[in-house]
Design a protein around this motif. Sequence first.
Motif, PDB file in Angstrom:
ATOM      1  N   GLY A 107       0.825  -1.198   0.000  1.00  9.75           N
ATOM      2  CA  GLY A 107       0.000   0.000   0.000  1.00  9.75           C
ATOM      3  C   GLY A 107       0.866   1.257   0.000  1.00  9.75           C
ATOM      4  O   GLY A 107       0.545   2.248  -0.649  1.00  9.75           O
ATOM      5  N   PHE A 108       1.960   1.191   0.718  1.00  9.25           N
ATOM      6  CA  PHE A 108       2.876   2.328   0.776  1.00  9.25           C
ATOM      7  C   PHE A 108       3.396   2.653  -0.629  1.00  9.25           C
ATOM      8  O   PHE A 108       3.388   3.800  -1.079  1.00  9.25           O
ATOM      9  CB  PHE A 108       4.047   1.995   1.719  1.00  9.25           C
ATOM     10  CG  PHE A 108       4.867   3.195   2.111  1.00  9.25           C
ATOM     11  CD1 PHE A 108       4.748   3.751   3.370  1.00  9.25           C
ATOM     12  CD2 PHE A 108       5.754   3.773   1.213  1.00  9.25           C
ATOM     13  CE1 PHE A 108       5.504   4.869   3.741  1.00  9.25           C
ATOM     14  CE2 PHE A 108       6.509   4.890   1.568  1.00  9.25           C
ATOM     15  CZ  PHE A 108       6.375   5.437   2.837  1.00  9.25           C
ATOM     16  N   ASP A 204      -8.080   6.660  -0.137  1.00  9.97           N
ATOM     17  CA  ASP A 204      -7.343   5.526   0.426  1.00  9.97           C
ATOM     18  C   ASP A 204      -8.315   4.716   1.287  1.00  9.97           C
ATOM     19  O   ASP A 204      -8.801   5.196   2.314  1.00  9.97           O
ATOM     20  CB  ASP A 204      -6.178   6.086   1.256  1.00  9.97           C
ATOM     21  CG  ASP A 204      -5.326   5.002   1.925  1.00  9.97           C
ATOM     22  OD1 ASP A 204      -5.870   3.918   2.217  1.00  9.97           O
ATOM     23  OD2 ASP A 204      -4.141   5.270   2.178  1.00  9.97           O
ATOM     24  N   HIS A 207      -8.396   0.826   5.347  1.00 12.30           N
ATOM     25  CA  HIS A 207      -9.108   0.258   6.501  1.00 12.30           C
ATOM     26  C   HIS A 207     -10.575  -0.028   6.224  1.00 12.30           C
ATOM     27  O   HIS A 207     -11.289  -0.516   7.094  1.00 12.30           O
ATOM     28  CB  HIS A 207      -8.964   1.182   7.710  1.00 12.30           C
ATOM     29  CG  HIS A 207      -7.545   1.321   8.145  1.00 12.30           C
ATOM     30  ND1 HIS A 207      -6.919   0.406   8.957  1.00 12.30           N
ATOM     31  CD2 HIS A 207      -6.602   2.233   7.809  1.00 12.30           C
ATOM     32  CE1 HIS A 207      -5.662   0.757   9.132  1.00 12.30           C
ATOM     33  NE2 HIS A 207      -5.444   1.863   8.440  1.00 12.30           N
ATOM     34  N   THR A 235      -5.425  -1.888   0.270  1.00 19.32           N
ATOM     35  CA  THR A 235      -4.282  -2.745   0.573  1.00 19.32           C
ATOM     36  C   THR A 235      -4.757  -4.187   0.755  1.00 19.32           C
ATOM     37  O   THR A 235      -5.904  -4.439   1.114  1.00 19.32           O
ATOM     38  CB  THR A 235      -3.521  -2.238   1.825  1.00 19.32           C
ATOM     39  OG1 THR A 235      -2.520  -3.193   2.151  1.00 19.32           O
ATOM     40  CG2 THR A 235      -4.421  -2.052   3.007  1.00 19.32           C
ATOM     41  N   SER A 237      -3.134  -6.042   2.822  1.00 16.69           N
ATOM     42  CA  SER A 237      -2.425  -6.437   4.039  1.00 16.69           C
ATOM     43  C   SER A 237      -3.199  -6.162   5.322  1.00 16.69           C
ATOM     44  O   SER A 237      -2.699  -6.425   6.405  1.00 16.69           O
ATOM     45  CB  SER A 237      -1.076  -5.718   4.088  1.00 16.69           C
ATOM     46  OG  SER A 237      -1.247  -4.342   3.859  1.00 16.69           O
ATOM     47  N   LYS A 238      -4.426  -5.641   5.198  1.00 14.14           N
ATOM     48  CA  LYS A 238      -5.205  -5.421   6.423  1.00 14.14           C
ATOM     49  C   LYS A 238      -6.335  -6.446   6.476  1.00 14.14           C
ATOM     50  O   LYS A 238      -6.073  -7.587   6.802  1.00 14.14           O
ATOM     51  CB  LYS A 238      -5.615  -3.965   6.501  1.00 14.14           C
ATOM     52  CG  LYS A 238      -4.362  -3.181   6.893  1.00 14.14           C
ATOM     53  CD  LYS A 238      -4.383  -1.724   6.826  1.00 14.14           C
ATOM     54  CE  LYS A 238      -2.994  -1.230   7.243  1.00 14.14           C
ATOM     55  NZ  LYS A 238      -2.670   0.074   6.706  1.00 14.14           N
TER      56      LYS A 238
HETATM   57  C1  LIG Z   1      -1.451   0.671   6.245  1.00 10.03           C
HETATM   58  C2  LIG Z   1      -1.822   1.828   5.391  1.00 10.03           C
HETATM   59  C3  LIG Z   1      -1.202   2.036   4.150  1.00 10.03           C
HETATM   60  C4  LIG Z   1      -0.039   1.206   3.688  1.00 10.03           C
HETATM   61  O1  LIG Z   1      -0.424  -0.075   3.339  1.00 10.03           O
HETATM   62  P1  LIG Z   1       0.622  -1.280   3.418  1.00 10.03           P
HETATM   63  O2  LIG Z   1       0.042  -2.291   2.499  1.00 10.03           O
HETATM   64  O3  LIG Z   1       0.705  -1.704   4.826  1.00 10.03           O
HETATM   65  O4  LIG Z   1       1.932  -0.744   2.898  1.00 10.03           O
HETATM   66  C5  LIG Z   1      -1.649   3.082   3.389  1.00 10.03           C
HETATM   67  N1  LIG Z   1      -2.643   3.895   3.808  1.00 10.03           N
HETATM   68  C6  LIG Z   1      -3.236   3.728   4.998  1.00 10.03           C
HETATM   69  C7  LIG Z   1      -4.322   4.655   5.420  1.00 10.03           C
HETATM   70  C8  LIG Z   1      -2.841   2.697   5.835  1.00 10.03           C
HETATM   71  O5  LIG Z   1      -3.403   2.555   7.033  1.00 10.03           O
END
Ligand SMILES: *Cc1c(COP(=O)(O)O)cnc(C)c1O
Length: 385
Positions: A107-108, A204, A207, A235, A237-238
Motif C-alpha cells: 500500500g505504501f 485511500d 481500513h 491494501t 495487508s489489512k
Molecule cells: C497501512 C496503510 C497504508 C499502507 O499499506 P501497506 O500495504 O501496509 O503498505 C496506506 N494507507 C493507509 C491509510 C494505511 O493505514
Amino acid sequence: MNSEEWIDEELARLGQKWLKRRLLVFGGAGGKIKIDGRTFLNFSSNDYLGLSHHPEVVSASRRYLESYGCGATASRLVTGTLPPHVELEGALAALKGYGAALVFGSGFLANTGIISSLVGRCDHVLGDKLVHASIIDGIALSRATFKRFRHNDPEHLETLLKQCPTSGRKLVVTESVFSMDGDIAPLPEIVSLAARYGAMTMVDEAHATGVFGPGGAGLIREYGLEDRVNVSMGTLSKALGGYGGFIACSVALRELLVNRARAFIYTTGLPPSVVGSALGALSVIEKAGNPGTRLLDRAAVFRKRLEAAGLDVLNSKSQIIPVLLGDNGRALATAERLKSRGILAAAIRPPTVPEGTARLRLSLTLDHGEDDLEWAAGEIIEACR
Ligand SMILES: *Cc1c(COP(=O)(O)O)cnc(C)c1O
C-alpha cells in the motif's frame, strides 16, 4: 572520532520524550497473541476479518506457490506479470466496480507511485490533515504544492480549492476510514467539491476494504461514487490478511501508471503465493456475504460501553476505536497497565498523531469473541481512570 555519535544523541532525545520505540517479537494468531510465553488479547492487529490464518486462504496461497513458484522473478513490465497477477487485478476491479485495477508491492508503494504519477511540480494537492504517511511521502515525491484541509472539513477544502491557482492539475486526497481515529470522511461532499473545481479525487480505503460496503467493496462503493472518484486505493495487508497494495481506476489511468509509476516499474512483482492468498481472502469474503457488518456491529456495542464510562473515543464509526489520553507518558502507562492485565493495545504517539493527542488505538477483529470484548471493555475503562 566516532561517525555515529549523533545516532546515540538522537536516540537519547527520543527516549526523553517517551517517543522511542522498539521491535518486539510476536507469536500466535488471531485475537490472541504471545509475547515471551505470555498470552494477550490483541487489540493492535489489522487482521480485521481474521483471514491471515484462515485455512482456505492458507491453502490458496499454497496452491499458487506450488503452481507458480516462490517469486515473480522480475518486475511486472519485464517478465514479472504472471497469470495470478492478472486474475487478482480482474477480481479487484470487479469488487471495487472500476474498469481496471493495478497491484503494487505494498500500500505504501501504491500511494507513492500513484500520486507522483498524477501530479508534478506545477500541480496542487489538497489533502486531509490526517492522511497516512505514505500519502504525504507520495506528495513530497511529486513535488506538487501541498495544502492540508482541516480533518473531515469540506468547507475548509472549498476555501483551499478557491485559493488554488487555475493553472496546473489539482488532486484532492483523503482516506475513507482514518487509520488512527477510526472516523469516516464525508466522501459525497468532498467528491462534489472536487468536481465543481475541476480536481481529481483519490481515496485511500486501506481500513475500509473488506469491512465496509457491499461484499467488503469499501465506502466509495457504499456511497455509489465509483464514477466520480478517480483513484480507489486499497491494501491486501489489512482485512485481506496478506500483503500488497492496489488501486482500482479507469483503464486509461492504469495504462498511464504502468508507464509512469516508478514504485510499480522498478520493483519486482508480488510473489505468486502472496497473490494467491489475496485471491483466497477475496473468495472467503464473497462466500461469507458481508463479514464486515458483523465486525462493525460488535464495534458499535464496544464503543458505546467505553463512551458510557466517559472515555473519549473521538468520532470513531468503525472497527478502529481510539481512546484519547493526550499525554505521551499517560498513553504509555495506560498501555502498560493493560498489558499487565493481559490486553495488548497500542499507545499511539506523535509523530503518528498530532502533538498532545496521544491515545490508545484499539482495533477490533472478528477473532475477538463477544465475551472477550465484554471483559476487555471493563479492563480498559478501569485502566484509563
Ligand atoms: C497501512 C496503510 C497504508 C499502507 O499499506 P501497506 O500495504 O501496509 O503498505 C496506506 N494507507 C493507509 C491509510 C494505511 O493505514
